[in-house]
Design a protein around this motif. Structure first.
Motif, short mmCIF file in Angstrom:
data_model
loop_
_atom_site.label_atom_id
_atom_site.label_comp_id
_atom_site.label_asym_id
_atom_site.label_seq_id
_atom_site.Cartn_x
_atom_site.Cartn_y
_atom_site.Cartn_z
N GLY A 68 10.82 4.30 6.86
CA GLY A 68 10.84 3.61 8.16
C GLY A 68 10.00 2.36 8.14
O GLY A 68 9.89 1.68 7.12
N ASN A 69 9.43 2.07 9.28
CA ASN A 69 8.65 0.85 9.47
C ASN A 69 7.20 1.11 9.10
O ASN A 69 6.54 1.96 9.71
N PHE A 70 6.70 0.35 8.12
CA PHE A 70 5.33 0.59 7.64
C PHE A 70 4.29 -0.02 8.57
O PHE A 70 3.10 0.02 8.28
N ASN A 71 4.75 -0.61 9.66
CA ASN A 71 3.84 -1.12 10.70
C ASN A 71 4.14 -0.46 12.04
O ASN A 71 3.87 -1.03 13.10
N ALA A 72 4.71 0.74 12.00
CA ALA A 72 5.23 1.34 13.24
C ALA A 72 4.13 1.72 14.22
O ALA A 72 3.03 2.13 13.83
N ASP A 73 4.45 1.64 15.49
CA ASP A 73 3.57 2.17 16.54
C ASP A 73 3.76 3.68 16.67
O ASP A 73 2.89 4.37 17.18
N LEU A 74 4.93 4.15 16.29
CA LEU A 74 5.29 5.55 16.51
C LEU A 74 5.69 6.21 15.18
O LEU A 74 6.49 5.65 14.43
N MET A 75 5.12 7.38 14.95
CA MET A 75 5.42 8.11 13.71
C MET A 75 5.85 9.54 14.05
O MET A 75 5.37 10.11 15.04
N PHE A 76 6.75 10.09 13.25
CA PHE A 76 7.15 11.50 13.38
C PHE A 76 6.79 12.22 12.08
O PHE A 76 7.05 11.70 10.99
N VAL A 77 6.20 13.40 12.23
CA VAL A 77 5.81 14.18 11.06
C VAL A 77 6.47 15.55 11.13
O VAL A 77 6.31 16.28 12.11
N GLY A 78 7.24 15.87 10.10
CA GLY A 78 7.87 17.19 10.00
C GLY A 78 7.15 18.05 8.97
O GLY A 78 6.05 17.73 8.50
N GLU A 79 7.85 19.13 8.61
CA GLU A 79 7.23 20.14 7.76
C GLU A 79 7.48 19.84 6.28
O GLU A 79 6.55 19.59 5.51
N ALA A 80 8.75 19.85 5.89
CA ALA A 80 9.15 19.63 4.49
C ALA A 80 10.65 19.38 4.48
O ALA A 80 11.35 19.77 5.41
N PRO A 81 11.15 18.73 3.43
CA PRO A 81 12.59 18.47 3.38
C PRO A 81 13.40 19.76 3.34
O PRO A 81 12.96 20.77 2.80
N GLU A 110 -1.07 7.57 4.21
CA GLU A 110 -0.06 6.70 4.84
C GLU A 110 -0.40 6.47 6.32
O GLU A 110 -0.23 5.37 6.84
N ILE A 111 -0.86 7.53 6.97
CA ILE A 111 -1.23 7.38 8.39
C ILE A 111 -2.37 6.37 8.52
O ILE A 111 -2.38 5.53 9.42
N GLU A 112 -3.33 6.44 7.60
CA GLU A 112 -4.45 5.48 7.61
C GLU A 112 -3.94 4.04 7.47
O GLU A 112 -4.51 3.11 8.03
N ILE A 113 -2.88 3.87 6.69
CA ILE A 113 -2.34 2.52 6.45
C ILE A 113 -1.53 2.04 7.66
O ILE A 113 -1.73 0.95 8.18
N VAL A 114 -0.61 2.87 8.09
CA VAL A 114 0.31 2.46 9.17
C VAL A 114 -0.44 2.39 10.51
O VAL A 114 -0.15 1.54 11.35
N LYS A 115 -1.40 3.28 10.70
CA LYS A 115 -2.14 3.35 11.96
C LYS A 115 -1.21 3.38 13.17
O LYS A 115 -1.29 2.51 14.07
N PRO A 116 -0.32 4.35 13.25
CA PRO A 116 0.58 4.41 14.42
C PRO A 116 -0.23 4.71 15.67
O PRO A 116 -1.24 5.42 15.61
N ARG A 117 0.21 4.19 16.79
CA ARG A 117 -0.52 4.50 18.03
C ARG A 117 -0.24 5.93 18.46
O ARG A 117 -1.10 6.58 19.05
N VAL A 118 0.96 6.41 18.17
CA VAL A 118 1.30 7.80 18.52
C VAL A 118 1.94 8.48 17.32
O VAL A 118 2.80 7.89 16.64
N ILE A 119 1.54 9.71 17.07
CA ILE A 119 2.17 10.55 16.04
C ILE A 119 2.76 11.76 16.75
O ILE A 119 2.04 12.52 17.41
N ALA A 169 0.83 -1.21 0.00
CA ALA A 169 0.00 0.00 0.00
C ALA A 169 0.86 1.26 0.00
O ALA A 169 0.60 2.20 -0.76
N ILE A 170 1.90 1.28 0.83
CA ILE A 170 2.74 2.48 0.89
C ILE A 170 3.52 2.62 -0.42
O ILE A 170 3.67 3.73 -0.95
N LEU A 171 4.03 1.50 -0.94
CA LEU A 171 4.79 1.61 -2.18
C LEU A 171 3.91 2.04 -3.34
O LEU A 171 4.36 2.76 -4.24
N SER A 172 2.64 1.66 -3.30
CA SER A 172 1.79 2.12 -4.41
C SER A 172 1.46 3.60 -4.26
O SER A 172 1.27 4.29 -5.27
N ILE A 173 1.44 4.11 -3.03
CA ILE A 173 1.29 5.57 -2.88
C ILE A 173 2.51 6.28 -3.46
O ILE A 173 2.40 7.27 -4.19
#
Ligand code: URA
Length: 309
Positions: A155-168, A233-242, A125-129
């Motif tokens: 990173g891990n496409f099944n992660a419990d924890l995700m980090f979201v930044g602004e832009a590269p 991607e968030i919908e797919i990974v469903k991290p417990r914490v972002i 799913a992530i690779l097709s995105i």
């Protein structure tokens, strides 16, 4: 096996990027010039200047015969193939050590590889995105303002924890991976030294995937074009914490204008995930005193993950 599947999937994507079109059943790789020259011309149609990848990875398709030794062989042979910088790291890994003894591996011919990714649908799913976004995305004007490449989440496409930044920033734009510059090193320390989690085990992305000029914040029409991919991607990974890093990421994910100093220090809800806004690591480089607050936020994250494990 999951790790092997992830490796194969990665190589499939790489081959697609090289222009190989038919890879579902016969995975094809370009023939090295000297090897091509040494083979009879009639062994391959002119329209197909590739050879089956299975001759590079001779044993991988025979999972029923796989032994510990052949698994080592497969992994080390895969590691000889070109690698993508943003390869996925499945949560469940087998940790097969690489083989030192490649010379002992018989070079058996094999023509067909069948791959089954059903046991980790998140990878597909992530690779097709990523594929949908494409390497030359022009959905916003950042594509015309000097960006070198699209920087996808890693990173891990099944992660419990995700980090979201602004832009590269400049380093990310060069290397094609989020958070690899100075701020990224600090983020890595927060993850690995602070939270005691290997960086590869979390998922890391940005609201925008292309570098804005002079590192300005992305504009609303730019985030409008790019953010939906991150939300999918968030919908797919469903991290417990972002963990959202800085005001731009927090405002975009939580759809608020409340200052980051007021948002941080408490959990917010986003579609089943807990969201912890905190200061951006680039801000911490300018004002190291703010590290104390970030550490307080990270302790809440750590404790939540431990309590709800
Ligand atoms: N800052 C961000 O917000 N994202 C990156 O990837 C790097 C720096």
């Amino acid at each position: 096996m999951n790790e092997l599947i992830a490796d194969i999937r990665e190589q499939v994507v790489f081959l697609r990027e090289l222009g190989v079109s038919e890879i579902d059943a016969n995975l094809l790789v370009p023939v090295e010039p000297e090897r091509r020259a040494s083979r009879p011309v009639e062994t391959r149609p002119a329209s197909q200047p590739f050879e089956p990848i299975a001759s590079v990875i001779p044993t991988i398709a025979r999972s029923s015969e796989t032994t510990a030794e052949t698994r080592q062989t497969n992994v080390s042979r895969l590691s000889m193939l070109p690698s993508l910088s943003n390869r996925p790291s499945p949560k469940r890994t087998t940790n097969v050590p690489p083989s030192e003894n490649l010379a002992a591996v018989p070079d058996e011919p094999m023509t067909v590889i069948t791959t089954n990714f059903a046991n980790d649908p998140n990878i597909s799913a992530i690779l097709s995105i990523r594929e949908e976004i494409g390497p030359d995305c022009a959905r916003c004007k950042l594509s015309t303002l000097g960006r070198k490449q699209v920087v996808n989440s890693v990173g891990n496409f099944n992660a419990d924890l995700m980090f979201v930044g602004e832009a590269p920033g400049a380093d990310e734009d060069l290397q094609g991976e989020p958070f690899v510059g100075r701020a990224g090193q600090l983020l890595t320390d927060i993850i690995e030294k602070g939270l005691q989690i290997p960086r590869k085990d979390v998922f890391i992305g940005n609201i925008n995937r292309c570098r804005p000029p002079q590192n300005r914040a992305p504009e609303p029409n730019e985030t409008f074009a790019c953010k939906p991919f991150l939300l999918r991607e968030i919908e797919i990974v469903k991290p417990r914490v972002i963990v959202v890093l800085g005001a731009t990421a927090a405002h975009n994910l939580l759809d608020t204008k409340v200052p980051i100093g007021k948002l941080r220090g408490q959990f917010h809800d986003y579609r089943g995930s807990k969201v912890m806004p905190t200061f951006h690591p680039a801000y911490l480089l300018r004002d190291p005193h703010k590290k104390r607050e970030v550490w307080e936020d990270m302790k809440m994250v750590r404790d939540f993950l431990a309590s709800s494990a």
